[in-house]
Scaffold this active site. Structure first.
Site, mmCIF file in Angstrom:
data_model
loop_
_atom_site.group_PDB
_atom_site.id
_atom_site.type_symbol
_atom_site.label_atom_id
_atom_site.label_comp_id
_atom_site.label_asym_id
_atom_site.label_seq_id
_atom_site.Cartn_x
_atom_site.Cartn_y
_atom_site.Cartn_z
ATOM 1 C CG HIS A 121 -0.059 -0.380 2.272
ATOM 2 N ND1 HIS A 121 0.137 1.528 2.681
ATOM 3 C CD2 HIS A 121 -0.005 -0.822 3.684
ATOM 4 C CE1 HIS A 121 0.401 1.086 4.600
ATOM 5 N NE2 HIS A 121 0.514 -0.361 4.377
ATOM 6 C CB CYS A 137 1.733 -3.068 5.247
ATOM 7 S SG CYS A 137 -0.055 -4.133 5.902
#
Length: 168
Positions: A121, A137
């Site tokens: 992301h 992440c």
């Protein structure tokens, strides 16, 4: 199921903090989990091994669009918002949600990448790249994650390596 690096659509090198798209000859600097590398649930670590892009979010979102629980909030990240919500883990612009493909390693009870909400992301452009800073992440610059999102389809094959990938 066995895969080879030649099949991968996305190669993530945690040692070098890079993400490559070998089929598109693209290369990006990323930021992975500041708690290190591992598959354990609630560890804040970045999982290794073979994955696929399970779902994508944000196709028509503006750059710096803010996401919470994979939904656009209607906010667009800026310094004022950062000041107002200093504790927020900013998920911006696009989300590629990963699912592990290796049972009992990154798929299944206690180690499941998908259930751990591990994404690729966007992050604020003020955040450093090239050093592990995320909650597990893969963080990218917003312009980079938008380009990645457009090039890579759902179900694309992803390999996350702990060791430096020598692909030459």
């Amino acid at each position: 199921m066995q895969y080879s690096l030649q099949q991968a659509d996305i190669l993530i090198d945690l040692a070098e903090q890079t993400l490559q798209l070998p089929k598109h000859n693209k290369f990006y600097v990323i930021s992975s989990g500041k708690n290190g590398i591992g598959e354990q649930e609630n560890s804040g670590k970045t999982p290794r091994g073979w994955h696929q892009v399970a779902l994508k979010f944000g196709e028509f979102a503006p750059i710096n669009a803010v996401f919470i629980a994979r939904k656009e909030t209607g906010e667009v990240y800026d310094q004022a918002l950062a000041t107002e919500f200093p504790e927020r883990d900013w998920i911006l612009s696009r989300i590629l949600w990963l699912a592990g493909l290796e049972p009992q390693f990154n798929q299944g009870e206690g180690c499941d990448t998908f259930n751990r909400y591990i994404y690729i992301h966007g992050t604020p452009d003020t955040e450093p790249m090239g050093i592990p800073m995320s909650h597990g992440c893969i963080r990218m610059r917003n312009q980079d994650v938008i380009e990645l999102f457009e090039l890579i389809p759902e179900n694309a094959l992803v390999y996350i390596s702990e060791q430096t990938l020598n692909l030459s």
